[in-house]
Write an enzyme that holds these catalytic residues in place. Structure first.
Site, PDB file in Angstrom:
ATOM      1  N   SER A 131       0.782  -1.229   0.000  1.00 26.52           N
ATOM      2  CA  SER A 131       0.000   0.000   0.000  1.00 26.52           C
ATOM      3  C   SER A 131       0.811   1.276   0.000  1.00 26.52           C
ATOM      4  O   SER A 131       0.314   2.324  -0.405  1.00 26.52           O
ATOM      5  CB  SER A 131      -0.938   0.008   1.214  1.00 26.52           C
ATOM      6  N   HIS A 137      -5.584  -3.826  -1.919  1.00 30.17           N
ATOM      7  CA  HIS A 137      -5.397  -2.798  -2.943  1.00 30.17           C
ATOM      8  C   HIS A 137      -5.367  -3.366  -4.357  1.00 30.17           C
ATOM      9  O   HIS A 137      -5.095  -2.630  -5.306  1.00 30.17           O
ATOM     10  CB  HIS A 137      -4.109  -2.017  -2.660  1.00 30.17           C
ATOM     11  N   LYS A 165     -12.329  -0.143  -0.364  1.00 28.09           N
ATOM     12  CA  LYS A 165     -11.393   0.547  -1.265  1.00 28.09           C
ATOM     13  C   LYS A 165     -11.986   0.547  -2.669  1.00 28.09           C
ATOM     14  O   LYS A 165     -12.896   1.318  -2.942  1.00 28.09           O
ATOM     15  CB  LYS A 165     -10.017  -0.095  -1.164  1.00 28.09           C
TER      16      LYS A 165
END
Length: 381
Positions: A176, A204, A235
Protein backbone atom coordinates in the site's frame (compact mmCIF):
# COMPACT_ATOMS: atom_id res chain seq x y z
CA UNK A 1 1.99 8.55 34.78
CA UNK A 2 3.19 9.28 31.26
CA UNK A 3 3.32 12.90 30.17
CA UNK A 4 1.50 12.46 26.88
CA UNK A 5 1.56 16.18 26.13
CA UNK A 6 5.36 16.09 26.08
CA UNK A 7 5.33 13.02 23.91
CA UNK A 8 2.92 14.64 21.47
CA UNK A 9 5.15 17.70 21.31
CA UNK A 10 8.09 15.43 20.50
CA UNK A 11 6.16 13.90 17.61
CA UNK A 12 5.32 17.37 16.32
CA UNK A 13 8.99 18.43 16.47
CA UNK A 14 9.87 15.45 14.25
CA UNK A 15 7.05 16.19 11.78
CA UNK A 16 5.39 12.93 12.85
CA UNK A 17 2.18 14.24 14.42
CA UNK A 18 -0.88 12.86 12.64
CA UNK A 19 -3.99 15.01 12.20
CA UNK A 20 -7.48 14.61 10.81
CA UNK A 21 -9.36 16.88 8.42
CA UNK A 22 -13.15 17.13 8.24
CA UNK A 23 -14.63 16.16 4.86
CA UNK A 24 -18.14 17.26 3.89
CA UNK A 25 -20.23 15.25 1.46
CA UNK A 26 -19.40 12.12 -0.55
CA UNK A 27 -16.08 10.79 -1.73
CA UNK A 28 -14.89 11.77 -5.21
CA UNK A 29 -12.04 13.49 -7.03
CA UNK A 30 -13.27 16.83 -5.65
CA UNK A 31 -13.77 16.96 -1.87
CA UNK A 32 -15.27 19.62 0.33
CA UNK A 33 -12.71 19.92 3.11
CA UNK A 34 -13.33 22.29 6.00
CA UNK A 35 -15.09 24.83 3.82
CA UNK A 36 -12.94 24.59 0.69
CA UNK A 37 -13.01 22.42 -2.41
CA UNK A 38 -9.87 20.37 -3.01
CA UNK A 39 -8.72 18.07 -5.79
CA UNK A 40 -8.12 14.79 -3.97
CA UNK A 41 -5.34 12.31 -4.68
CA UNK A 42 -5.61 10.63 -1.27
CA UNK A 43 -8.53 8.20 -1.46
CA UNK A 44 -8.45 4.42 -1.96
CA UNK A 45 -11.74 4.66 -3.89
CA UNK A 46 -9.79 3.51 -6.94
CA UNK A 47 -12.74 2.76 -9.22
CA UNK A 48 -14.83 5.74 -8.14
CA UNK A 49 -17.69 3.60 -6.80
CA UNK A 50 -18.09 5.03 -3.28
CA UNK A 51 -20.82 7.42 -4.43
CA UNK A 52 -22.26 5.36 -7.28
CA UNK A 53 -26.10 5.54 -7.55
CA UNK A 54 -26.39 1.74 -7.91
CA UNK A 55 -24.69 1.20 -4.55
CA UNK A 56 -26.80 3.89 -2.88
CA UNK A 57 -30.00 2.40 -4.30
CA UNK A 58 -29.05 -1.12 -3.19
CA UNK A 59 -28.24 0.09 0.33
CA UNK A 60 -31.47 2.11 0.51
CA UNK A 61 -33.58 -0.86 -0.52
CA UNK A 62 -31.80 -3.09 2.01
CA UNK A 63 -32.38 -0.54 4.76
CA UNK A 64 -36.10 -0.88 4.18
CA UNK A 65 -35.86 -4.68 4.45
CA UNK A 66 -33.28 -5.14 7.20
CA UNK A 67 -33.06 -1.85 9.07
CA UNK A 68 -29.71 -0.34 10.01
CA UNK A 69 -27.82 -2.55 12.43
CA UNK A 70 -27.22 -6.31 12.29
CA UNK A 71 -27.92 -6.59 16.01
CA UNK A 72 -25.54 -9.42 16.90
CA UNK A 73 -22.60 -11.54 15.89
CA UNK A 74 -23.09 -13.51 12.67
CA UNK A 75 -23.08 -16.66 14.83
CA UNK A 76 -25.99 -15.38 16.93
CA UNK A 77 -28.58 -13.55 14.80
CA UNK A 78 -26.58 -11.11 12.70
CA UNK A 79 -26.10 -13.24 9.58
CA UNK A 80 -28.71 -11.92 7.14
CA UNK A 81 -29.78 -13.16 3.73
CA UNK A 82 -27.85 -10.18 2.31
CA UNK A 83 -24.65 -11.45 3.96
CA UNK A 84 -25.30 -15.03 2.82
CA UNK A 85 -25.79 -13.90 -0.78
CA UNK A 86 -22.71 -11.68 -0.69
CA UNK A 87 -20.48 -14.48 0.57
CA UNK A 88 -21.57 -16.71 -2.32
CA UNK A 89 -20.98 -13.88 -4.79
CA UNK A 90 -17.54 -13.08 -3.37
CA UNK A 91 -16.44 -16.71 -3.56
CA UNK A 92 -17.57 -16.91 -7.19
CA UNK A 93 -15.96 -13.56 -7.98
CA UNK A 94 -12.48 -14.59 -6.83
CA UNK A 95 -12.86 -18.22 -7.93
CA UNK A 96 -12.85 -20.07 -4.61
CA UNK A 97 -15.26 -22.56 -3.02
CA UNK A 98 -16.11 -20.40 -0.02
CA UNK A 99 -15.91 -16.90 1.49
CA UNK A 100 -16.54 -15.31 4.89
CA UNK A 101 -17.39 -11.62 5.45
CA UNK A 102 -15.67 -9.67 8.25
CA UNK A 103 -16.24 -6.16 9.58
CA UNK A 104 -12.87 -4.86 8.33
CA UNK A 105 -9.65 -6.01 6.72
CA UNK A 106 -7.78 -5.47 9.97
CA UNK A 107 -10.19 -7.75 11.83
CA UNK A 108 -10.01 -10.34 9.06
CA UNK A 109 -6.22 -10.55 9.14
CA UNK A 110 -6.08 -10.74 12.93
CA UNK A 111 -8.81 -13.35 13.14
CA UNK A 112 -7.67 -15.60 10.32
CA UNK A 113 -4.01 -15.66 11.38
CA UNK A 114 -4.83 -16.65 14.96
CA UNK A 115 -7.34 -19.25 13.72
CA UNK A 116 -4.75 -20.97 11.53
CA UNK A 117 -1.63 -20.93 13.74
CA UNK A 118 -0.71 -20.69 17.40
CA UNK A 119 1.88 -21.80 19.91
CA UNK A 120 4.22 -24.37 18.37
CA UNK A 121 3.55 -23.13 14.82
CA UNK A 122 5.43 -20.66 12.62
CA UNK A 123 4.16 -17.57 10.82
CA UNK A 124 6.43 -15.93 8.23
CA UNK A 125 5.76 -12.37 7.10
CA UNK A 126 7.05 -10.20 4.27
CA UNK A 127 9.18 -7.41 5.72
CA UNK A 128 6.88 -4.71 4.27
CA UNK A 129 3.58 -6.42 5.07
CA UNK A 130 0.64 -4.36 6.28
CA UNK A 131 0.37 -3.61 9.99
CA UNK A 132 -2.70 -5.86 10.31
CA UNK A 133 -0.72 -8.87 9.07
CA UNK A 134 2.16 -8.10 11.43
CA UNK A 135 -0.20 -7.63 14.38
CA UNK A 136 -2.04 -10.83 13.49
CA UNK A 137 1.24 -12.73 13.48
CA UNK A 138 2.29 -11.30 16.85
CA UNK A 139 -1.06 -11.97 18.51
CA UNK A 140 -1.33 -15.53 17.20
CA UNK A 141 1.29 -16.84 19.62
CA UNK A 142 3.16 -18.59 16.80
CA UNK A 143 6.89 -18.17 16.27
CA UNK A 144 7.31 -15.09 14.07
CA UNK A 145 9.84 -14.92 11.26
CA UNK A 146 10.36 -12.27 8.58
CA UNK A 147 11.56 -12.74 5.00
CA UNK A 148 13.04 -9.97 2.80
CA UNK A 149 10.51 -8.06 0.74
CA UNK A 150 9.19 -10.07 -2.23
CA UNK A 151 12.07 -12.58 -1.96
CA UNK A 152 10.70 -16.04 -2.75
CA UNK A 153 14.17 -17.60 -2.58
CA UNK A 154 14.75 -16.43 0.98
CA UNK A 155 11.23 -17.47 1.92
CA UNK A 156 11.99 -21.00 0.77
CA UNK A 157 15.14 -21.03 2.90
CA UNK A 158 13.14 -19.96 5.96
CA UNK A 159 10.45 -22.58 5.31
CA UNK A 160 13.06 -25.30 4.83
CA UNK A 161 14.27 -24.70 8.40
CA UNK A 162 10.75 -25.04 9.89
CA UNK A 163 10.44 -28.64 11.00
CA UNK A 164 7.52 -28.64 13.45
CA UNK A 165 3.96 -27.38 13.59
CA UNK A 166 1.90 -25.62 10.94
CA UNK A 167 3.37 -22.93 8.71
CA UNK A 168 1.62 -19.78 7.50
CA UNK A 169 3.07 -17.17 5.13
CA UNK A 170 1.60 -13.65 5.09
CA UNK A 171 2.00 -11.08 2.33
CA UNK A 172 0.28 -8.15 0.70
CA UNK A 173 -0.58 -8.56 -2.98
CA UNK A 174 -0.19 -4.83 -3.66
CA UNK A 175 1.95 -3.05 -1.08
CA UNK A 176 0.00 0.00 0.00
CA UNK A 177 2.88 2.43 0.49
CA UNK A 178 5.13 1.30 -2.39
CA UNK A 179 2.58 0.25 -5.02
CA UNK A 180 4.56 -2.83 -6.06
CA UNK A 181 3.20 -6.34 -6.58
CA UNK A 182 4.15 -9.50 -4.72
CA UNK A 183 5.45 -12.41 -6.84
CA UNK A 184 2.38 -14.44 -5.98
CA UNK A 185 2.98 -17.35 -8.35
CA UNK A 186 6.48 -17.89 -6.94
CA UNK A 187 5.32 -17.51 -3.34
CA UNK A 188 2.44 -19.95 -3.85
CA UNK A 189 4.79 -22.50 -5.42
CA UNK A 190 7.24 -22.23 -2.52
CA UNK A 191 4.46 -22.65 0.02
CA UNK A 192 3.12 -25.66 -1.86
CA UNK A 193 6.52 -27.36 -1.77
CA UNK A 194 6.78 -26.87 1.99
CA UNK A 195 3.18 -27.65 3.04
CA UNK A 196 2.57 -24.06 4.16
CA UNK A 197 -0.55 -21.92 4.01
CA UNK A 198 -0.32 -18.62 2.12
CA UNK A 199 -2.60 -15.73 3.14
CA UNK A 200 -2.63 -12.94 0.54
CA UNK A 201 -3.92 -9.50 1.57
CA UNK A 202 -5.38 -8.15 -1.68
CA UNK A 203 -6.83 -4.98 -0.18
CA UNK A 204 -5.40 -2.80 -2.94
CA UNK A 205 -5.69 -5.28 -5.82
CA UNK A 206 -9.28 -6.46 -5.63
CA UNK A 207 -11.34 -4.69 -8.30
CA UNK A 208 -8.25 -3.15 -9.89
CA UNK A 209 -6.22 -6.16 -11.05
CA UNK A 210 -6.97 -9.34 -12.94
CA UNK A 211 -9.65 -10.15 -15.51
CA UNK A 212 -12.83 -8.21 -14.64
CA UNK A 213 -11.07 -6.94 -11.52
CA UNK A 214 -11.09 -10.37 -9.86
CA UNK A 215 -7.88 -9.63 -8.00
CA UNK A 216 -4.14 -10.12 -7.89
CA UNK A 217 -4.26 -13.92 -7.59
CA UNK A 218 -6.32 -14.04 -10.80
CA UNK A 219 -3.79 -11.72 -12.44
CA UNK A 220 -0.98 -14.08 -11.39
CA UNK A 221 -2.91 -17.18 -12.45
CA UNK A 222 -2.79 -18.66 -8.94
CA UNK A 223 -5.54 -20.98 -7.74
CA UNK A 224 -4.56 -23.50 -5.08
CA UNK A 225 -6.16 -25.06 -2.01
CA UNK A 226 -3.32 -23.85 0.25
CA UNK A 227 -3.83 -20.18 -0.76
CA UNK A 228 -6.30 -17.85 0.98
CA UNK A 229 -7.15 -14.35 -0.15
CA UNK A 230 -8.32 -11.43 2.01
CA UNK A 231 -10.00 -8.56 0.21
CA UNK A 232 -11.30 -5.33 1.67
CA UNK A 233 -14.60 -3.89 0.50
CA UNK A 234 -13.98 -0.25 1.41
CA UNK A 235 -11.39 0.55 -1.26
CA UNK A 236 -12.06 -0.29 -4.93
CA UNK A 237 -15.45 -1.80 -4.01
CA UNK A 238 -16.47 1.53 -2.48
CA UNK A 239 -18.35 0.23 0.57
CA UNK A 240 -16.94 -1.21 3.83
CA UNK A 241 -15.95 -4.51 5.41
CA UNK A 242 -13.76 -7.34 4.18
CA UNK A 243 -13.80 -11.03 3.34
CA UNK A 244 -11.57 -14.07 3.35
CA UNK A 245 -11.95 -16.65 0.58
CA UNK A 246 -10.48 -20.08 -0.05
CA UNK A 247 -10.94 -23.79 0.62
CA UNK A 248 -14.34 -24.61 2.12
CA UNK A 249 -12.91 -26.71 4.94
CA UNK A 250 -10.49 -24.02 6.01
CA UNK A 251 -13.20 -21.36 5.88
CA UNK A 252 -15.44 -23.55 8.05
CA UNK A 253 -12.60 -23.78 10.59
CA UNK A 254 -12.03 -20.01 10.50
CA UNK A 255 -15.73 -19.46 11.22
CA UNK A 256 -15.30 -21.62 14.35
CA UNK A 257 -12.08 -20.06 15.58
CA UNK A 258 -11.63 -16.45 14.37
CA UNK A 259 -12.34 -14.41 17.48
CA UNK A 260 -12.70 -11.16 15.53
CA UNK A 261 -15.55 -12.83 13.61
CA UNK A 262 -17.16 -14.69 16.50
CA UNK A 263 -17.22 -11.80 18.95
CA UNK A 264 -18.05 -8.84 16.67
CA UNK A 265 -21.47 -7.65 15.60
CA UNK A 266 -21.98 -8.34 11.92
CA UNK A 267 -21.59 -5.32 9.68
CA UNK A 268 -24.91 -3.81 8.51
CA UNK A 269 -26.88 -5.84 5.92
CA UNK A 270 -27.31 -2.69 3.83
CA UNK A 271 -23.55 -2.62 3.29
CA UNK A 272 -23.62 -6.23 2.13
CA UNK A 273 -26.33 -5.37 -0.39
CA UNK A 274 -24.36 -2.37 -1.63
CA UNK A 275 -21.28 -4.56 -2.05
CA UNK A 276 -23.27 -7.02 -4.18
CA UNK A 277 -24.18 -4.12 -6.47
CA UNK A 278 -20.53 -3.05 -6.53
CA UNK A 279 -19.29 -6.49 -7.60
CA UNK A 280 -21.58 -6.38 -10.62
CA UNK A 281 -20.18 -2.99 -11.66
CA UNK A 282 -16.59 -4.09 -11.09
CA UNK A 283 -17.00 -7.12 -13.34
CA UNK A 284 -18.87 -5.21 -16.05
CA UNK A 285 -17.07 -1.88 -16.36
CA UNK A 286 -13.56 -2.49 -17.65
CA UNK A 287 -13.27 1.18 -18.60
CA UNK A 288 -12.56 2.04 -14.97
CA UNK A 289 -9.42 -0.11 -14.91
CA UNK A 290 -8.39 1.14 -18.35
CA UNK A 291 -8.75 4.75 -17.15
CA UNK A 292 -6.53 4.05 -14.15
CA UNK A 293 -3.79 2.66 -16.38
CA UNK A 294 -3.95 5.67 -18.69
CA UNK A 295 -3.85 8.15 -15.81
CA UNK A 296 -0.91 6.35 -14.18
CA UNK A 297 1.02 6.50 -17.46
CA UNK A 298 0.28 10.22 -17.80
CA UNK A 299 1.38 10.93 -14.23
CA UNK A 300 4.61 8.98 -14.53
CA UNK A 301 5.53 10.69 -17.79
CA UNK A 302 4.76 14.12 -16.34
CA UNK A 303 6.80 13.65 -13.17
CA UNK A 304 9.79 11.96 -14.81
CA UNK A 305 12.07 15.00 -14.58
CA UNK A 306 11.49 15.97 -10.96
CA UNK A 307 14.19 15.80 -8.27
CA UNK A 308 11.96 13.38 -6.35
CA UNK A 309 11.53 9.89 -7.76
CA UNK A 310 8.42 7.81 -8.26
CA UNK A 311 8.74 4.23 -7.10
CA UNK A 312 8.15 1.70 -9.87
CA UNK A 313 4.42 0.95 -9.72
CA UNK A 314 1.90 -0.36 -12.24
CA UNK A 315 -0.97 0.27 -9.80
CA UNK A 316 -3.26 3.11 -8.76
CA UNK A 317 -0.77 3.86 -5.95
CA UNK A 318 2.04 6.16 -7.13
CA UNK A 319 4.48 7.00 -4.30
CA UNK A 320 6.76 10.03 -4.80
CA UNK A 321 9.79 9.61 -2.52
CA UNK A 322 10.83 12.88 -0.89
CA UNK A 323 13.10 11.71 1.93
CA UNK A 324 12.84 13.89 5.03
CA UNK A 325 9.64 14.12 7.06
CA UNK A 326 9.56 17.91 7.21
CA UNK A 327 10.14 18.20 3.46
CA UNK A 328 7.32 15.78 2.66
CA UNK A 329 4.91 17.60 4.96
CA UNK A 330 5.92 20.98 3.58
CA UNK A 331 5.37 19.76 0.04
CA UNK A 332 1.94 18.38 0.96
CA UNK A 333 1.04 21.70 2.60
CA UNK A 334 2.20 23.67 -0.44
CA UNK A 335 -0.03 21.55 -2.67
CA UNK A 336 -2.93 22.02 -0.27
CA UNK A 337 -2.47 25.79 -0.55
CA UNK A 338 -3.20 25.31 -4.25
CA UNK A 339 -6.30 23.24 -3.55
CA UNK A 340 -4.70 19.82 -4.13
CA UNK A 341 -4.73 17.18 -1.40
CA UNK A 342 -1.91 14.63 -1.53
CA UNK A 343 -1.01 13.12 1.87
CA UNK A 344 2.53 13.00 3.23
CA UNK A 345 3.37 9.54 4.57
CA UNK A 346 6.11 9.43 7.21
CA UNK A 347 7.63 6.85 9.60
CA UNK A 348 6.69 4.55 11.19
CA UNK A 349 4.30 3.86 8.31
CA UNK A 350 7.30 3.83 5.96
CA UNK A 351 11.03 3.33 6.72
CA UNK A 352 13.01 6.24 8.12
CA UNK A 353 14.39 8.51 5.41
CA UNK A 354 11.72 7.52 2.86
CA UNK A 355 8.93 9.99 3.65
CA UNK A 356 6.78 10.38 0.58
CA UNK A 357 3.72 11.76 -1.10
CA UNK A 358 1.30 8.88 -1.69
CA UNK A 359 -0.57 9.77 -4.86
CA UNK A 360 -3.75 7.69 -5.24
CA UNK A 361 -5.53 7.71 -8.57
CA UNK A 362 -9.24 7.17 -9.20
CA UNK A 363 -11.06 6.17 -12.36
CA UNK A 364 -13.07 9.38 -11.92
CA UNK A 365 -9.99 11.60 -12.20
CA UNK A 366 -9.62 13.32 -15.54
CA UNK A 367 -6.55 13.93 -17.63
CA UNK A 368 -6.88 17.59 -16.66
CA UNK A 369 -6.80 16.67 -12.96
CA UNK A 370 -3.53 14.80 -13.40
CA UNK A 371 -2.09 17.62 -15.51
CA UNK A 372 -2.92 20.06 -12.70
CA UNK A 373 -1.05 17.94 -10.15
CA UNK A 374 1.94 17.55 -12.47
CA UNK A 375 2.09 21.31 -13.06
CA UNK A 376 1.89 22.06 -9.34
CA UNK A 377 4.66 19.63 -8.42
CA UNK A 378 6.84 20.84 -11.28
CA UNK A 379 6.49 24.43 -10.08
CA UNK A 380 7.30 23.44 -6.49
CA UNK A 381 10.37 21.52 -7.64
Amino acid sequence: MQDFTTRLEALASQSLLRTRRVVEGPQGPLLQVEGTQELSFCSNDYLGLANHPALIDAATDALQRYGMGAGASPLISGHSRAHESLESELAAFVGTPSALVFGSGYMANLGVTAALVGKGDTVIVDRLAHASLIDGARLSGASLKVFPHNDAVRLEQVLARCTTGRKLVLTDAVFSMDGDLAPLAALAAVCGRHDAWLLVDDAHGLGVHGPQGRGSLALAGVRAAHVLTMGTLGKAAGVAGAFVAGDAGVLAWILQRARTYMFSTAHPPALAAATSASLALIAREDWRRERLQALAAQLRAGLAGLPWSLLPSATAIQPLIVGENATARALSAALRAQGIWVPAICPPTVPKGTARLRISLSALHTSADVARLVAALTALA
